[in-house]
Design a protein around this motif. Structure first.
Motif, PDB file in Angstrom:
ATOM      1  N   ILE B  22       0.313  -1.551  -0.153  1.00 54.99           N
ATOM      2  CA  ILE B  22       0.018   0.050   0.122  1.00 54.99           C
ATOM      3  C   ILE B  22       0.820   1.330  -0.116  1.00 54.99           C
ATOM      4  O   ILE B  22       0.733   2.006  -0.967  1.00 54.99           O
ATOM      5  CB  ILE B  22      -0.729  -0.015   1.348  1.00 54.99           C
ATOM      6  N   ARG B  26       3.276  -0.199   4.540  1.00 53.18           N
ATOM      7  CA  ARG B  26       1.800  -1.345   4.676  1.00 53.18           C
ATOM      8  C   ARG B  26       1.648  -2.441   3.755  1.00 53.18           C
ATOM      9  O   ARG B  26       1.857  -1.543   2.669  1.00 53.18           O
ATOM     10  CB  ARG B  26       0.668  -0.326   5.216  1.00 53.18           C
ATOM     11  N   PHE B  27       0.837  -3.639   3.813  1.00 49.54           N
ATOM     12  CA  PHE B  27       0.814  -4.205   2.893  1.00 49.54           C
ATOM     13  C   PHE B  27      -0.904  -4.949   2.959  1.00 49.54           C
ATOM     14  O   PHE B  27      -1.454  -4.989   4.009  1.00 49.54           O
ATOM     15  CB  PHE B  27       1.890  -4.925   2.124  1.00 49.54           C
ATOM     16  N   ILE B  28      -1.662  -5.343   1.777  1.00 54.61           N
ATOM     17  CA  ILE B  28      -1.839  -6.130   2.291  1.00 54.61           C
ATOM     18  C   ILE B  28      -1.608  -7.708   2.033  1.00 54.61           C
ATOM     19  O   ILE B  28      -1.007  -8.274   0.801  1.00 54.61           O
ATOM     20  CB  ILE B  28      -3.203  -6.217   0.658  1.00 54.61           C
ATOM     21  N   TYR B 101      -5.947  -8.938  -5.943  1.00 54.19           N
ATOM     22  CA  TYR B 101      -6.066  -7.486  -6.006  1.00 54.19           C
ATOM     23  C   TYR B 101      -4.919  -6.704  -5.018  1.00 54.19           C
ATOM     24  O   TYR B 101      -3.806  -7.437  -4.534  1.00 54.19           O
ATOM     25  CB  TYR B 101      -7.494  -7.106  -5.678  1.00 54.19           C
ATOM     26  N   LYS B 104      -4.080   0.208  -6.561  1.00 55.82           N
ATOM     27  CA  LYS B 104      -3.858   0.206  -7.779  1.00 55.82           C
ATOM     28  C   LYS B 104      -2.545   1.673  -7.677  1.00 55.82           C
ATOM     29  O   LYS B 104      -2.466   1.975  -8.657  1.00 55.82           O
ATOM     30  CB  LYS B 104      -5.445   1.701  -7.516  1.00 55.82           C
ATOM     31  N   ILE B 111       2.174   6.639   4.112  1.00 57.31           N
ATOM     32  CA  ILE B 111       0.296   7.352   3.917  1.00 57.31           C
ATOM     33  C   ILE B 111       0.250   7.918   5.686  1.00 57.31           C
ATOM     34  O   ILE B 111       0.241   6.915   6.506  1.00 57.31           O
ATOM     35  CB  ILE B 111      -0.151   6.762   3.698  1.00 57.31           C
ATOM     36  N   GLU B 117     -12.058   8.550   7.443  1.00 59.56           N
ATOM     37  CA  GLU B 117     -11.596   7.153   6.609  1.00 59.56           C
ATOM     38  C   GLU B 117     -11.219   7.218   5.859  1.00 59.56           C
ATOM     39  O   GLU B 117     -10.521   8.261   5.362  1.00 59.56           O
ATOM     40  CB  GLU B 117     -13.563   7.170   6.168  1.00 59.56           C
ATOM     41  N   LEU B 118     -10.689   6.174   5.034  1.00 62.13           N
ATOM     42  CA  LEU B 118      -9.244   5.911   4.063  1.00 62.13           C
ATOM     43  C   LEU B 118     -10.455   4.559   3.299  1.00 62.13           C
ATOM     44  O   LEU B 118     -10.755   3.913   2.779  1.00 62.13           O
ATOM     45  CB  LEU B 118      -8.379   5.720   4.498  1.00 62.13           C
ATOM     46  N   THR B 119     -10.088   5.117   1.732  1.00 62.02           N
ATOM     47  CA  THR B 119     -10.263   4.265   0.668  1.00 62.02           C
ATOM     48  C   THR B 119      -9.428   3.487   0.409  1.00 62.02           C
ATOM     49  O   THR B 119      -8.463   4.321  -0.435  1.00 62.02           O
ATOM     50  CB  THR B 119     -11.323   4.856  -0.163  1.00 62.02           C
ATOM     51  N   ILE B 120      -8.788   2.458   0.053  1.00 60.87           N
ATOM     52  CA  ILE B 120      -7.927   2.032  -1.052  1.00 60.87           C
ATOM     53  C   ILE B 120      -8.855   1.430  -2.383  1.00 60.87           C
ATOM     54  O   ILE B 120      -9.509   0.343  -2.165  1.00 60.87           O
ATOM     55  CB  ILE B 120      -7.410   1.138   0.256  1.00 60.87           C
ATOM     56  N   GLU B 121      -8.881   1.778  -3.280  1.00 60.99           N
ATOM     57  CA  GLU B 121      -8.672   1.245  -4.410  1.00 60.99           C
ATOM     58  C   GLU B 121      -7.587  -0.359  -5.374  1.00 60.99           C
ATOM     59  O   GLU B 121      -6.750   0.362  -4.597  1.00 60.99           O
ATOM     60  CB  GLU B 121      -9.137   2.311  -5.578  1.00 60.99           C
ATOM     61  N   LEU B 122      -8.209  -1.454  -5.429  1.00 62.96           N
ATOM     62  CA  LEU B 122      -7.837  -2.704  -6.420  1.00 62.96           C
ATOM     63  C   LEU B 122      -7.694  -2.635  -7.705  1.00 62.96           C
ATOM     64  O   LEU B 122      -8.944  -2.577  -7.681  1.00 62.96           O
ATOM     65  CB  LEU B 122      -8.114  -3.592  -4.660  1.00 62.96           C
ATOM     66  N   VAL B 123      -7.618  -3.492  -7.984  1.00 62.68           N
ATOM     67  CA  VAL B 123      -6.718  -3.509  -9.079  1.00 62.68           C
ATOM     68  C   VAL B 123      -6.692  -5.139  -9.211  1.00 62.68           C
ATOM     69  O   VAL B 123      -5.813  -5.711  -8.531  1.00 62.68           O
ATOM     70  CB  VAL B 123      -6.249  -3.062 -10.231  1.00 62.68           C
TER      71      VAL B 123
END
Lengths: 220, 220
Positions: B22, B26-28, B101, B104, B111, B117-123
């Motif tokens: 991310i 950080r990571f997923i 995913y 993006k 960050i 709130e925070l939005t993470i867009e994934l592709v």
């Protein structure tokens, strides 16, 4: 400093990352290994402290009888564990890399891949050190950690006052050999009116430097 | 089956999770430990195979001289490594838990926490097994893994044909003692026209069951 300088003192220490679940399979994590926190816990215990180590998911273990390990996974679990032990502790050390955000919704089944894009909405976690700062008593000593990739010193100073910390240990990602996964670290310790810089050292030696300064302050 | 049943054969094996960054901190990730994949790699090597093990971030190590480990972090890196070795391999085993995913945008600085709130867009990442399925030759044998939390068997069958796999190993999260972090596993192996169920066993024994069936098929 004698070898039992922390005898009779309770140290509450957090270490490691937190994992914030997205679904039963996936999570948001970070690169903290917990090595710095565990090194601190060991050193405190060697010096006679009664250590409560609230640990996120790591591969580390400690055998020291002076350390009680409380395993947690998420930031919320860490916060609850810290709340439980904070009141009785003389020294708080927030060495964990706590996730700032968690997924707003945790799916109870593995999310199937469907569309080309997916959005995860995150909500803020409690800032554990800041929340505890509000209940800190005069006799308690609080140490925070900060990892910054830019504008390090200014950010660290801001955290110091905002979280009611006595001391903040700054790790910079800019220093080669320092930070995540390494066995060495290069730190700067920031107090309200002083800044102490140290060379790159083994994490066990860094732990000693941090603890020496804490000891000067609480015995000073 | 002789002890060197895979002599002269090249096995390309993926194992472990992938981490999708991310930002620098950080990571997923996912809960795969890589134990099942490493157990398979060891067993293939013991049976004489030349194993190329493309491994995501794990805490595992292998000393077997028949295994060449290629370390990767992200799904994209895993895909590139697999592409590099796929053509020459007789057997492909996709045991890694590859992230479907990735974020993006990867922030080059940590960050800062700001809003509530925070939005993470994934592709979507490339589906490695499916992509390889398109280039699979007649003489190549492809084994996939599936982890499902519901509607397991139907989902696995669908993957079998979509990814041009010869065999799919199904792990269910529903079985206690099976799956992530455990040293035991309970699997079902699904082929186009057959389903084989096994008891809960040590992962080394599960590896043997899987390999026995592969051997029957390629020598059959």
């Amino acid at each position: 400093m004698t070898e039992k300088s922390f005898k009779g003192r309770v140290v509450l220490l957090t270490a490691g990352p937190t994992h914030e679940p997205i679904d039963p399979v996936r999570f948001i994590g970070n690169h903290s290994t917990g090595k710095m926190g565990y090194a601190l816990a060991e050193r405190f215990a060697q010096l006679g402290a009664d250590v409560i180590l609230v640990s996120g998911p790591t591969n580390l273990h400690t055998q020291h009888t002076g350390i009680r390990v409380k395993d947690v996974t998420t930031a919320d679990e860490m916060y609850k564990a810290v709340l439980k032990y904070a009141e009785t502790a003389d020294i708080w050390v927030f060495a964990a890399a706590v996730a700032d955000y968690r997924p707003k919704v945790v799916a109870d089944k593995k999310i199937k891949k469907a569309g080309q894009e997916l959005t995860i909405e995150l909500v803020k976690n409690v800032d554990i050190a800041a929340a505890l700062g509000k209940q800190k008593k005069e006799w308690q000593f609080s140490v925070g950690f900060a990892l910054e990739t830019d504008n390090e010193s200014a950010n660290a100073k801001e955290k110091l006052s905002k979280k009611n910390l006595d001391m903040i240990v700054l790790n910079s990602l800019k220093d080669p050999g320092a930070g995540f996964a390494h066995d060495t670290n290069k730190i700067t310790i920031i107090e309200q009116d002083a800044t102490h810089t140290f060379e790159l050292k083994k994490k066990s030696e860094v732990a000693q430097d941090i603890i020496n300064l804490i000891l000067e302050r609480i015995d000073g």
